[in-house]
Design a protein around this motif. Structure first.
Motif, PDB file in Angstrom:
ATOM      1  N   TYR A   1       0.870  -1.175   0.000  1.00  0.00           N
ATOM      2  CA  TYR A   1       0.000   0.000   0.000  1.00  0.00           C
ATOM      3  C   TYR A   1       0.904   1.221   0.000  1.00  0.00           C
ATOM      4  CZ  TYR A   1      -3.241   3.613   1.526  1.00  0.00           C
ATOM      5  OH  TYR A   1      -3.988   4.762   1.607  1.00  0.00           O
TER       6      TYR A   1
ATOM      7  N   ASP B   1      -8.786   5.357  -3.308  1.00  0.00           N
ATOM      8  CA  ASP B   1      -7.834   4.292  -3.625  1.00  0.00           C
ATOM      9  C   ASP B   1      -7.985   3.788  -5.057  1.00  0.00           C
ATOM     10  OD1 ASP B   1      -7.383   4.408  -0.886  1.00  0.00           O
ATOM     11  OD2 ASP B   1      -8.041   2.364  -0.482  1.00  0.00           O
TER      12      ASP B   1
ATOM     13  N   ARG C   1      -6.232   0.035  -7.239  1.00  0.00           N
ATOM     14  CA  ARG C   1      -5.334  -1.113  -7.151  1.00  0.00           C
ATOM     15  C   ARG C   1      -4.869  -1.508  -8.538  1.00  0.00           C
ATOM     16  NH1 ARG C   1      -7.161  -5.929  -5.274  1.00  0.00           N
ATOM     17  NH2 ARG C   1      -9.211  -5.535  -6.143  1.00  0.00           N
TER      18      ARG C   1
ATOM     19  N   SER D   1      -1.496  -1.093  -4.145  1.00  0.00           N
ATOM     20  CA  SER D   1      -2.677  -0.332  -3.771  1.00  0.00           C
ATOM     21  C   SER D   1      -2.214   1.077  -3.450  1.00  0.00           C
ATOM     22  CB  SER D   1      -3.343  -0.971  -2.540  1.00  0.00           C
ATOM     23  OG  SER D   1      -4.454  -0.211  -2.126  1.00  0.00           O
TER      24      SER D   1
END
Length: 136
Positions: free
Chosen positions: A81, A114, A116, A126
Motif C-alpha cells: 500500500y 484508492d 489497485r 494499492s
C-alpha cells in the motif's frame, strides 16, 4: 554514512524480480517512483533503491534462482500500500503506462480514495490517500 540528504529511518519493503531492470523502468514510468541507485551488471540487478516522492520507497533486485540466496523472495508475490495525493491522476498515469488496473479509483468508508493495480511481474499495488491513524 549519512548526510543532510539521507532520509530518516523508515520501512523499506523489498522484492525480487525476474526482469528487475524492466520492473524498475515500469515502476518509474507507471507509478512515479524515483530511481536513486541501481547496482549490478548486465541484466542482473544486485540492489536497487527507488524512492517514493512522499517518503520512503522500495528496494529490489534480480531473482537469484539458486539455493544460496540469503533473501529468497519469489518474484510476483509482493503486495504494498502506497500513500499518494492525486489518486485519479496517478491511476491515469498507471493505466497509460500499461499497469493492469484491478480496481479503478473509488472512495472507501474510512475516507480514502484508492485504486489497485498489478505490475508486469505480478506484484500487487494499492495506492490511496489514507495516511494511517495518529499514533499515541
Amino acid at each position: 554514512m549519512t548526510d543532510a540528504r539521507t532520509p530518516p529511518p523508515q520501512v523499506w519493503p523489498t522484492l525480487r524480480a525476474t526482469d528487475a531492470r524492466a520492473l524498475i523502468r515500469f515502476l518509474v514510468d507507471a507509478f512515479g517512483f524515483e530511481e536513486v541507485v541501481v547496482h549490478g551488471d548486465g541484466d542482473r540487478v544486485e540492489h536497487a533503491q527507488l524512492a517514493w516522492p512522499l517518503g520512503g520507497g522500495i528496494m529490489l533486485g534480480s531473482d537469484r534462482g539458486d539455493g544460496d540466496d540469503a533473501w529468497p523472495l519469489r518474484p510476483g508475490t509482493f503486495g504494498c500500500y502506497v500513500v499518494a495525493d492525486d489518486i485519479d491522476a496517478l491511476h491515469e498515469r498507471a493505466a497509460k503506462a500499461g499497469a493492469e488496473i484491478l480496481e479503478g479509483p473509488s472512495d472507501t468508508d474510512y475516507g480514502s480514495r484508492d485504486f489497485r493495480a498489478r505490475d508486469p511481474e505480478g506484484n500487487l499495488w494499492s495506492f490511496g490517500t489514507y495516511r494511517g491513524e495518529p499514533v499515541g
